[in-house]
Design a protein around this motif. Structure first.
Motif: not given
Length: 396
Positions: A163, A261, A339, A346
């Protein structure tokens, strides 16, 4: 050692930077070497301004220009070059303690790249590389590893396992004052969110504060990625365990906080029963539900999801259940591109378990300055923490 050091404010970097021990035993950039060939080799002095800029930025003691097979050494004023037979050996030797992440970063970046290539053999051993003959401080290794992950995040084949450092720091910040005990990431990838949590703990220790008693646990489906995360966890400075396995099948412990995530755009191979009694194969719904099942009373989950989570009609009943049974503390929208490796916008979902339902902080980062707004000291981040915990001046 070939240089990966780009000079600030320019698009240039030295051809070669060599490190050596300084008088106090620290390994520092000691030599810059510029290599020229062709027509430019007839006038080596033309290179002096560039070499002077490198030396000023890096603080190197000896600076050379190589023209074909001929070596030249710059004088201290960078006004002339003196012919020499080769580089002068460093007076304090070439071995010492490395406390500069820039020395280690190229090594770790190449290590990550070799492990994440699609054609890399699966039996390739995974372990942090070392600088033979040098003692590297934990802080230098850690900072270099974080930079290497950030550098590799944008590459295909790796982005799905990591990430953005800024988003990871935001997720860790939003844990707020619930950071204590076991922090779980059931879809950890290379560990980006866990390492951001570790950074909070390390920061507290660096400031002489009393950090919370934190342990980190990551679960990652892909064995190689889990092995990479496990190697990085060895230098995290926080007790860490990384398990290779399917989060929906392994036995997960109850946790004080969850940061995660889940994989994007996937559906479960088998139906999953949600806490509200409904059945789904939607990965997003199931991942949120799985997190809440393993969150202790008084704990907080911070989950990065596709923005469609907040409006998909298939999730209406479950979102209503969440709003009635938990405190949905915040929904923070991130723009497209925030992202890595995806094109979706997101949303960061923050849920407190055991707290009475209440108002939800809703914020959307602007496309043009989202990195400022969602930074640790960003206005949107501070406003969200104020709403969640009643204050924003927590240690970060």
């Amino acid at each position: 050692m070939e240089s990966d050091l780009r000079i600030a404010g320019t698009n240039s970097r030295p051809d070669i930077v060599a490190w050596a021990a300084s008088e106090d035993g620290k390994v520092v950039p000691w030599v810059v070497i510029e290599i020229k060939s062709g027509a430019s080799s007839s006038k080596p002095e033309f290179v002096l301004p560039q070499v002077a800029q490198y030396a000023s930025t890096l603080g190197t003691a000896d600076n050379y220009v190589v023209m074909g097979t001929k070596w030249f050494k710059a004088d201290r004023s960078f006004r002339r070059l003196e012919p020499v037979s080769g580089p002068t050996p460093p007076p304090f030797g070439s071995h010492g303690e490395v406390d500069d992440p820039a020395v280690v970063e190229p090594l770790l970046t190449n290590w990550l790249a070799s492990l994440t290539r699609e054609m890399a053999p699966r039996e390739l051993p995974v372990g942090l590389p070392t600088l033979e003959g040098f003692s590297v401080t934990n802080e230098a290794y850690w900072r270099a590893a974080m930079r290497a992950i950030a550098d590799t995040t944008s590459r295909s084949g790796f982005a799905q396992h990591s990430s953005s450092p800024l988003i990871a720091a935001l997720v860790a910040r939003l844990i707020g004052n619930r950071l204590e005990g076991l922090v779980l990431d059931p879809f950890s990838g290379v560990g980006s969110f866990l390492w951001a949590v570790a950074d909070r703990v390390r920061g507290a220790m660096e400031r002489g504060e009393s950090p919370p008693n934190v342990r980190l646990l990551g679960v990652e489906l892909e064995e190689r990625t889990a092995a990479i995360a496990r190697a990085i966890g060895e230098i995290a400075g926080v007790p860490t365990d990384i398990v290779a396995g399917d989060a929906f099948r392994v036995e997960l412990p109850m946790s004080s906080a969850i940061v995660t995530a889940p994989p994007v755009g996937m559906r479960l191979p088998q139906p999953y029963e949600l806490l509200n009694g409904r059945v789904t194969t939607d990965m997003d719904l199931a991942a949120v539900d799985l997190s809440l099942r393993h969150l202790e009373e008084g704990g907080r989950a911070v989950i990065l999801l596709p923005r469609s989570f907040v409006y998909r009609s298939s999730g209406d009943a479950y979102r209503e259940y969440l709003a009635n049974e938990f405190r949905v503390g915040a929904l923070i929208g991130t723009p497209r591109g925030a992202v890595p490796g995806t094109s979706f916008a997101g949303v960061v979902l923050v849920i407190d378990k055991g707290d009475a339902p209440g108002e939800t902080f809703v914020g959307q980062a602007a496309d043009d300055d989202w990195q400022v707004q969602l930074g640790v000291e960003g206005a949107l981040t501070k406003a969200a923490v104020d709403h969640l915990d009643g204050f924003s001046e927590i240690w970060s």
